[in-house]
Design an enzyme around this catalytic site. Structure first.
Site, PDB file in Angstrom:
ATOM      1  CD  GLU A   1      -2.982   1.173   2.195  1.00 25.12           C
ATOM      2  OE1 GLU A   1      -2.896   0.347   3.121  1.00 25.12           O
ATOM      3  OE2 GLU A   1      -3.937   1.967   2.054  1.00 25.12           O
TER       4      GLU A   1
ATOM      5  CD  GLU B   1      -8.719   2.333   4.153  1.00 24.09           C
ATOM      6  OE1 GLU B   1      -8.117   1.359   4.634  1.00 24.09           O
ATOM      7  OE2 GLU B   1      -8.147   3.242   3.529  1.00 24.09           O
TER       8      GLU B   1
END
Lengths: 296, 296, 296, 296
Positions: free
Chosen positions: D147, D241
């Site tokens: 990420e 998210e």
């Protein structure tokens, strides 16, 4: 036309006589109206020398700082709060001595990543300290600017709306909101509306890219923001801010999290920034000039 | 760096000796590299005088035109097509005579609002004429630019994709796509991708606002476009275009539909345009310079 | 929540019983609250049949039209103006008969590319006619919406500012501004500010892409516009408009300049449009909800 | 169509049986294809129970985590690196046990604000550990996603370009770049180009707003990003998210710096997110479908 400023950290990470002379000289040479001098360590600044160099170069000044954990005025520990007030007074003393028009930055808390939300007691402490700071500043016609920063740099003021509320609580005529496009890009729901809604409470404006490099080379929608500034007829300073670890050095590189550099030639960067701001500001003024009418 | 041009219609609607001298002089004075001269009536241009003034002022040139109903090379009427070819040859003659590097515009159809879609025969006629025009132009190192315009100005080429296809059909090495941000804003699905996908076929670029006023004061997302130009490393002219009925006069005011004016000072407009293009182009180049890497 | 509408031209170019039944049925089936019926030829509409189908399908309605050269109320020729008033009254008669809440469109001039600017006499004629139309409409609770269109479709009203001025001249309580994102993209300096400044004068809203295809697949910055609608708390209809020559047929294909088609499945297009509008509108409402505050 | 996921932290900050059942059930009920389960404390996850609930609800899964200072694989301290590898193996064990298709997050360093730049030794340690993790993961068809996070959450990988370089150094076929729009908004020079240039190396995609609230209610230009995803024909998961301190609880509230809440109804938030992603993705696909051609 707004006064255009440049942050001294574009030129130097320190404030020795040589560094001060170079930063002030370079800023003046490029035609900036203002140099913003960081005063994280106010006692390290030679006030007399700085004032003299500013005068020689015919350039105005503002100062900025962020407190640290040991001087956090939003702390619940009275000793820390008192140290914070002392630090702010030291900085204000520099501001007065060098003829600064504004003292800005994270004056209301530490400049750090917090791990807990702020407390009401801490905020009340911050408000009280700033009321006294504003009072002293007012005697010298200095505006106090509360910089709205992102969640990783303070837990107290992350949005313009919060800063306006803080100004109301402090209640001084010379406390103003200090917005920064870099932080707004992270925190504001709508950058342009934040500017419009801050309106006359806006007293200082930092312009920086989303990645803190050349203006217009990142994600910030500057066109929208300049239009909002034109709409509220913003008349106060616009100061350019950009950081490279080559200049900042530690501990600032670490505090700011500069893990890659987006420029190496500060003069080129600043020359472009100044043209960019002037050109976009003119576009914005034309945009809001209201030339929609014709026939009817 | 791209050569920066300005459309002569910013200065004057006619091409008398006085008008020509003023338009060329003003463009050169502001530092433009190129003046784009409209040649809707090629025989009305004094080639020798124009060439002399261009040389005196040390400025390059390009020409542009749109055909009309009586000279429409996309017509199915052979007489009209022949008249169109004659008009294009007249214009090319001007281009050669004044040392133009490009001949651009709506060279493939009339410059008008059509009421019917184009026909395959008409397009074939247009292709054939342009093949011969390109051949002549090539002998003089002149690039032929097919301007992509909005649905109200032609029914033949409204998108970059169509223009690339037209270039392929013509098949000449010196026929290129001529994009214009004003028209792209109306027709392209994605302005930046249109530029990227045109790539090396892009040979001329008109920059104009959505409402044809000051750059950056309308709806065009120029930042995105300049980045696309930087990505394809576009090296050809960028020419600024803006219209006011004060300058254009009839019939151009009517053809262009100028029902309200967004500026009155052409010099101020052009000075800003030039700074805007240079500044944004630099931002774009910094953007694509790829300074993403660091640690790894 | 705003009523969501769809323009009947997404389904059909005519208004035979079959066409009317299909357009009304399809719109209702997809869950639209309103179908906007074009009344360019008001006498061609079977009022009774249309009213019955609307009722059967439980869907509301509005009508829209643009005048033509022979019925141009902004003409200086009294005969043409009179014919224009007659046409508007015919359309109003349809609106009354089918229970329309709004009559919108280019009601103040012809729907065409003009070659000359409007005249003050012509505009005065337009104002007088519309005052009488508004008076009649008011008796039936019908809002008259003046559609702001681009320079190629009228020379009278191209910006929201002009439309507001026209509403003031007409002076009727039921005359409102009708904005359309497709046209705004060409003419407004700032789409969002145009909406904000129109404010309570905004009475009808057309949503269409820059190229008139799927919403969100072109150049219009819808996010900005929806936020502006949320800011002014716009409560009136939002109607989706998109054209394909497969449906429109001539002469509309020519008038609208549809030279390429961006969709073939009208139901898919409309289903997406509805979801797009609802989803973006919710984002916009969250955006303006003002959740900036916390600690302070 | 991409699989759509939702981060479990929208529902719950812990993973007791009740919490797990509720998070999995709520995600499945809203029609998500995937729930992303945070595994900051892998040994606290009841693998068997989780697997059973996932199966019962017919929903897929992925896991994510960030290391901490005591398990930082980019450390130069071998003991810490070894603890980091153990932590990653623990997490991988969970991934295998619950049938996760991806293990993502800050797997290459601690999830924290660093005060110093990374070291070459530290990065080499990180690479070596991840090579072994990838090897194990490959046996179970699990993709490892690195990420890309902002400067305040790691000093190792802040841009897509760095992540691609890290993938090359690791050299495993199942290591991919994991992009997140929230972080890209801070770090990437151009979000869309970052996606395009990552191309086939992109294996996981987090979608979050600039302020981590409702999609489309902040500063991220999602339209541009969805078009880039459509351009590279991205086929892997897109996971939503968003964080609220009401759900996260400490220490996550502190680590993430959640000082104000932008929502209170997680189900409403997620329903909207899903519609937003589907609708925008369709707009993007229409955008890149290339309907520019017609006549020619």
């Amino acid at each position: 036309m707004n006064k255009l400023g440049v942050h001294a950290l574009v030129w130097t990470g320190g404030w020795s006589h040589d560094e001060a002379a170079r930063a002030i000289g370079s800023s003046a040479e490029l035609g900036f109206d203002i140099i913003e001098i960081p005063a994280l360590d106010p006692r390290g600044i030679d006030i007399e020398f700085t004032a003299k160099k500013l005068e020689e170069n015919g350039i105005g000044t503002t100062i900025s700082l962020g407190l640290d954990a040991s001087t956090d005025v939003s702390s619940t520990d009275k000793t820390i709060v008192a140290r914070g007030e002392e630090r702010l007074n030291d900085a204000l003393n520099v501001a007065i001595g060098i003829g600064a028009t504004h003292m800005c930055g994270i004056l209301y808390s530490a400049f750090q990543k917090y791990m807990e939300p702020p407390t009401e007691t801490g905020i009340a402490n911050s408000v009280e300290v700033l009321q006294r700071i504003c009072e002293t500043a007012a005697k010298h016609d200095i505006t106090i600017g509360l910089e709205v920063v992102n969640r990783y740099e303070s837990n107290v003021i992350n949005t313009a709306e919060q800063a306006v509320a803080m100004c109301r609580r402090i209640g001084a005529p010379n406390v103003k909101v200090h917005l920064d496009t870099y932080h707004m890009n992270i925190e504001e729901a709508d950058n342009a509306r934040a500017i419009r809604e801050t309106g006359d409470d806006l007293g200082y404006f930092h312009i920086g890219e989303s990645h803190r490099g050349y203006l217009g080379s990142g994600n910030v929608d500057f066109t929208k923001m300049f239009r909002a500034l034109a709409e509220i007829d913003y008349q106060h300073p616009i100061t350019f801010e950009s950081f490279s670890s080559v200049v900042t050095g530690q501990p600032l590189t670490g505090i700011l999290g500069i893990w890659r550099n987006l420029w190496d030639d500060g003069a080129d960067l600043c020359r472009h920034a100044q043209e960019y701001i002037r050109t976009e500001m003119k576009s914005a003024k034309e945009n809001v000039a209201g030339r929609g009418t014709a026939a009817v």
